[in-house]
Design an enzyme around this catalytic site. Structure first.
Site, PDB file in Angstrom:
ATOM      1  N   ASP A 217      -0.833   6.925   6.943  1.00 15.25           N
ATOM      2  CA  ASP A 217      -1.958   6.104   6.514  1.00 15.25           C
ATOM      3  C   ASP A 217      -2.131   5.008   7.566  1.00 15.25           C
ATOM      4  OD1 ASP A 217      -3.687   4.242   5.400  1.00 15.25           O
ATOM      5  OD2 ASP A 217      -2.628   4.096   3.480  1.00 15.25           O
TER       6      ASP A 217
ATOM      7  N   LYS B  17     -11.599  -1.729   7.622  1.00 16.56           N
ATOM      8  CA  LYS B  17     -10.725  -2.652   8.357  1.00 16.56           C
ATOM      9  C   LYS B  17     -11.204  -2.749   9.805  1.00 16.56           C
ATOM     10  CE  LYS B  17      -7.873  -2.874   4.792  1.00 16.56           C
ATOM     11  NZ  LYS B  17      -7.799  -4.051   3.915  1.00 16.56           N
TER      12      LYS B  17
ATOM     13  N   TRP C 221       0.808  -1.216   0.000  1.00 15.82           N
ATOM     14  CA  TRP C 221       0.000   0.000   0.000  1.00 15.82           C
ATOM     15  C   TRP C 221       0.839   1.261   0.000  1.00 15.82           C
ATOM     16  CZ3 TRP C 221      -4.408  -0.123  -2.020  1.00 15.82           C
ATOM     17  CH2 TRP C 221      -5.203  -1.277  -1.939  1.00 15.82           C
TER      18      TRP C 221
END
Length: 376
Positions: free
Chosen positions: A186, A210, A116
């Site tokens: 993030d 999540k 990511w």
């Protein structure tokens, strides 16, 4: 026609309780029950959550309460804004450099620690100069950098890193960067999972699917002073200042997803007892699973270096792809869901997000021990 109990009450569905998916992740049973009720009728409103106007006083109160809940859980002062945006973390890969990097002479510092963080790099590079301060690509993203390997630029417009790499199961267990350079993180896959000194971050962003809710909304927390030098020619939808002025209701927002995140923050506060209590539970879940890996005599092989193991995503492999396929098939037959590794690296991944109970991990390790004994 007789229906199973969980057809009337999804929270009672045993498969929901054994959902180890990397995302969208499992919701707490208590929240799932409230969500089911709100689809029919939100308490005190009398309308389905799917049909309530985003311009209603009720929804404005939802946003205001959720802003306060997140500030309170993170221990943030009043000069932090809390936004609920669309586009996922992927949109933030572009939106933040548009605000903070465009037209700047010095490069922003980025860490490349996994899948990511790698997605964020090219998006920022389209906007302005980027320096990769460290990359784990050559080692297959199996570890995170030590402090001695990190050298940050004092003139960088900001530092960007991912706190938890969902795909590889890597997590920073310390804060990075300099306090005189804006620190941006993030936190999509470990947001609201543990206490921390969050006021030392200038910006945090996290998509919901999540730890904190369903897909459709991304939480952005940012310090007011961060935007003082932002360009004045940004599109309104992509300008944090316009979103702040509209309290995240610049256009039609994802009302349902935002409401579910509100329910999760109430659950964290009122039923779990805050982030310190959530962290204790998350650590107990991770310790139980990693102990099973470590005591398997190599039958289960962890991907991440021990010091950098994630409390949210345990990634491991078996000896052969055929054995992994057999493991996944047997796990599904036993009622477990979401254990397949990310398509980029394969293997097995057990995600241990906030909504997953300790009893689910106990059942998983019992299954893993039985599977290992059968093949040894």
């Amino acid at each position: 026609m007789n229906r199973p109990a969980h057809a009337l009450n999804p929270a009672a569905n045993p498969r929901n309780a054994l959902n180890f998916s990397g995302g969208p992740g499992v919701l707490p049973a208590a929240v799932l029950q409230q969500v089911q009720e709100s689809i029919a009728s939100v308490p005190g409103v009398g309308l389905s959550i799917l049909g309530i106007s985003h311009r209603s006083d009720w929804f404005a109160a939802v946003v205001a309460e959720l802003e306060d809940n997140i500030r309170s859980l993170l221990g943030l002062p009043a000069d932090y804004h809390v936004l609920f945006l669309q586009g996922g973390a992927t949109q933030q890969f572009s939106m933040l450099p548009m605000a903070l990097l465009a037209g700047r002479k010095h490069a922003a510092d980025y860490l490349h620690t996994g899948y990511w963080s790698g997605k964020a790099l090219p998006e920022a590079s389209r906007v302005g100069p980027v320096r990769v301060a460290w990359s784990g690509a050559a080692e297959g993203f199996r570890r995170l950098p030590t402090d001695d390997e990190l050298h940050f630029d004092a003139d960088a417009p900001y530092l960007h890193y991912v706190s938890n790499e969902t795909v590889e199961g890597l997590q920073f267990h310390r804060m990075l960067g300099r306090d005189d350079v804006p620190r941006i993180c993030d936190m999509s896959s470990d947001f609201l999972s543990a206490p921390g000194d969050y006021s030392r971050f200038d910006m945090i962003y996290a998509h919901a699917q999540k730890n904190i809710g369903p897909a459709g909304v991304t939480v952005v927390v940012l310090r007011d002073a961060l935007l003082k030098a932002a360009p004045d020619n940004l599109p309104g939808f992509l300008d944090y200042r316009a979103q702040i002025a509209a309290h995240s209701i610049l256009n039609t927002p994802p009302v349902f997803a935002i409401y579910v995140v509100l329910l999760v923050t109430r659950w964290l506060r009122d039923q779990v007892g805050g982030l310190a209590a959530m962290d204790r539970l998350n650590r107990a879940k991770a310790a139980l699973l990693y102990q099973t890996l470590d005591s398997s005599d190599g039958f289960y092989k962890g991907h991440a270096a021990v010091a950098d193991r994630s409390l949210m995503n345990a990634v491991f492999r078996l000896e052969t792809p055929c054995l992994e396929a057999e493991f996944l098939g047997a796990a599904q037959a036993a009622g477990f869901s979401g254990l397949g590794g990310h398509r980029s690296i394969g293997g097995i991944r057990a995600s241990l997000y906030n909504g997953l109970g300790l009893d689910a991990v106990e059942k998983l390790v019992e299954f893993m021990d039985g599977f290992r004994q059968k093949h040894r």
